[in-house]
Scaffold this motif. Structure first.
Motif, PDB file in Angstrom:
ATOM      1  N   UNK A  15       0.834  -1.197   0.000  1.00  0.00           N
ATOM      2  CA  UNK A  15       0.000   0.000   0.000  1.00  0.00           C
ATOM      3  C   UNK A  15       0.870   1.249   0.000  1.00  0.00           C
ATOM      4  N   UNK A  16       0.516   2.242  -0.817  1.00  0.00           N
ATOM      5  CA  UNK A  16       1.230   3.513  -0.843  1.00  0.00           C
ATOM      6  C   UNK A  16       0.379   4.658  -0.308  1.00  0.00           C
ATOM      7  N   UNK A  17      -0.902   4.413  -0.124  1.00  0.00           N
ATOM      8  CA  UNK A  17      -1.760   5.413   0.491  1.00  0.00           C
ATOM      9  C   UNK A  17      -2.918   4.725   1.212  1.00  0.00           C
ATOM     10  N   UNK A  18      -3.485   5.427   2.172  1.00  0.00           N
ATOM     11  CA  UNK A  18      -4.597   4.894   2.943  1.00  0.00           C
ATOM     12  C   UNK A  18      -5.895   5.595   2.563  1.00  0.00           C
ATOM     13  N   UNK A  19      -6.991   4.963   2.974  1.00  0.00           N
ATOM     14  CA  UNK A  19      -8.318   5.511   2.729  1.00  0.00           C
ATOM     15  C   UNK A  19      -9.106   5.473   4.037  1.00  0.00           C
ATOM     16  N   UNK A 169       6.380   1.884  13.512  1.00  0.00           N
ATOM     17  CA  UNK A 169       5.087   1.488  12.934  1.00  0.00           C
ATOM     18  C   UNK A 169       5.123   1.596  11.415  1.00  0.00           C
ATOM     19  N   UNK A 170       5.681   2.687  10.904  1.00  0.00           N
ATOM     20  CA  UNK A 170       5.654   2.892   9.454  1.00  0.00           C
ATOM     21  C   UNK A 170       6.837   2.247   8.736  1.00  0.00           C
ATOM     22  N   UNK A 176      -2.514  -5.848   1.292  1.00  0.00           N
ATOM     23  CA  UNK A 176      -3.864  -6.426   1.227  1.00  0.00           C
ATOM     24  C   UNK A 176      -4.966  -5.358   1.254  1.00  0.00           C
ATOM     25  N   UNK A 177      -4.888  -4.426   2.212  1.00  0.00           N
ATOM     26  CA  UNK A 177      -5.935  -3.406   2.313  1.00  0.00           C
ATOM     27  C   UNK A 177      -5.313  -2.073   2.684  1.00  0.00           C
ATOM     28  N   UNK A 191      -2.042  -0.229  12.606  1.00  0.00           N
ATOM     29  CA  UNK A 191      -1.310  -1.483  12.814  1.00  0.00           C
ATOM     30  C   UNK A 191      -2.081  -2.690  12.283  1.00  0.00           C
ATOM     31  N   UNK A 192      -3.410  -2.610  12.258  1.00  0.00           N
ATOM     32  CA  UNK A 192      -4.215  -3.713  11.732  1.00  0.00           C
ATOM     33  C   UNK A 192      -3.908  -3.988  10.270  1.00  0.00           C
ATOM     34  N   UNK A 193      -3.422  -2.989   9.551  1.00  0.00           N
ATOM     35  CA  UNK A 193      -3.164  -3.137   8.117  1.00  0.00           C
ATOM     36  C   UNK A 193      -1.750  -3.617   7.810  1.00  0.00           C
TER      37      UNK A 193
END
Length: 322
Positions: A15-19, A169-170, A176-177, A191-193
């Protein structure tokens, strides 16, 4: 969802960005939520700024208690400014994407300011402890130099650790999501991701929690246990009420902030839900900062008196200019 390329043998994508998914389940209330949070943000800015101005200009409030209250009010403005502007942007534009760097920056400042709030609340409880339990030594113990040092320590004490925690963390790979089931980059939903084993990272989060939340809270409990023991020994009910009134506002804020935060982070996982997480997070990120000026003004006679003096001065100036 945007991803970067991976090696052929890797079946997952990075993933490169979150939503953000926060409040997206309420499509018909987006406009209402935008204006509600806008009004709350204005109340927080105006209310806390008013306390800062009153405490700075009124001679009767030139005391350690109000020096720390000024710091606390400024902190609340900074604290909500980390999350609320982003929430307003998401609601207004319906663009809920955030890049990893922006998410890391938001998490860093949020955790830093949350740690500062814990430290400041502990320092404010110590101030009340000295004032009530050792009143003769109060001017000596809580001198301007000591107060400044404690305030600076509260603001800067957590920065090195939080830099390490955010980087840890990062440094995880997210796959996956990219959907954060929240309205800002808080530690648990991010952290769930993360892919792979995050047990060490979670352990570090608990250690940091003990340092920056549990330890200050234990200091507050220790201070108030001695304060209550001292108040009970006072000979008159009037004296007891007067002594307790000087710390009741702070105690209410402590209960709201630590109570909602602890329940949110440490209630059983079986009871976790995104809606409950968002509601509890709103309490300590938005609702408490909004009510703090009201709590301190309505439950503090010195602040009420200072506010009246400021309003009378403003009224007299208007009469003179007319």
């Amino acid at each position: 969802m945007e991803h970067t390329g991976n090696k052929p043998e890797d079946n997952s994508t990075t993933v490169t960005q979150f939503l953000f998914l926060g409040f997206s389940e309420l499509p018909n209330l987006q406009g209402f939520l935008f204006w509600m949070f806008s009004i709350m943000y204005m109340i927080i800015i105006i209310g806390n700024s008013l306390i800062i101005v009153i405490a700075r200009i009124d001679p009767a409030l030139q005391k350690p208690m109000y020096f720390f209250l000024t710091n606390f009010s400024f902190l609340e403005i900074c604290y909500v400014s980390v999350t609320l502007p982003r929430i307003l942007y998401n609601l207004w534009t319906q663009d809920r994407k955030i890049c990893l760097l922006a998410c890391a920056i938001q998490m860093f400042f949020f955790t830093i300011l949350a740690a500062t709030e814990c430290f400041l609340l502990a320092v404010m409880s110590y101030d009340r402890y000295v004032a009530i339990c050792n009143p003769l030594h109060y001017p000596l113990v809580m001198n301007p130099t000591k107060c400044t040092q404690m305030a600076i320590g509260s603001w800067l004490g957590g920065i090195p650790i939080q830099i390490g925690q955010t980087c840890g963390i990062f440094s995880q790979r997210f796959c996956h999501s990219n959907r954060i089931d929240h309205f800002f980059c808080d530690i648990p939903p991010v952290l769930k991701l993360a892919c792979g084993d995050t047990s060490m990272c979670k352990m570090a989060v608990y250690v940091v929690f003990m340092m920056f939340v549990a330890f200050p809270f234990m200091m507050i409990l220790g201070s108030y246990s001695k304060i209550i023991a001292t108040i009970v020994k006072l000979p008159t009910a009037t004296g007891q009420a007067k002594a307790f009134s000087t710390c009741s506002s702070h105690l209410v804020v402590v209960v709201l902030f630590f109570g909602s935060g602890t329940i949110n982070y440490f209630r059983p996982k079986s009871t976790n839900s995104a809606g409950t997480d968002e509601l509890l997070s709103l309490v300590y990120t938005t609702v408490t900062p909004m009510f703090n000026p009201l709590i301190y003004s309505l439950r503090n006679k010195d602040v009420i008196a200072a506010l009246r003096r400021v309003l009378l001065k403003m009224k007299s100036h208007r009469v003179i200019y007319k």
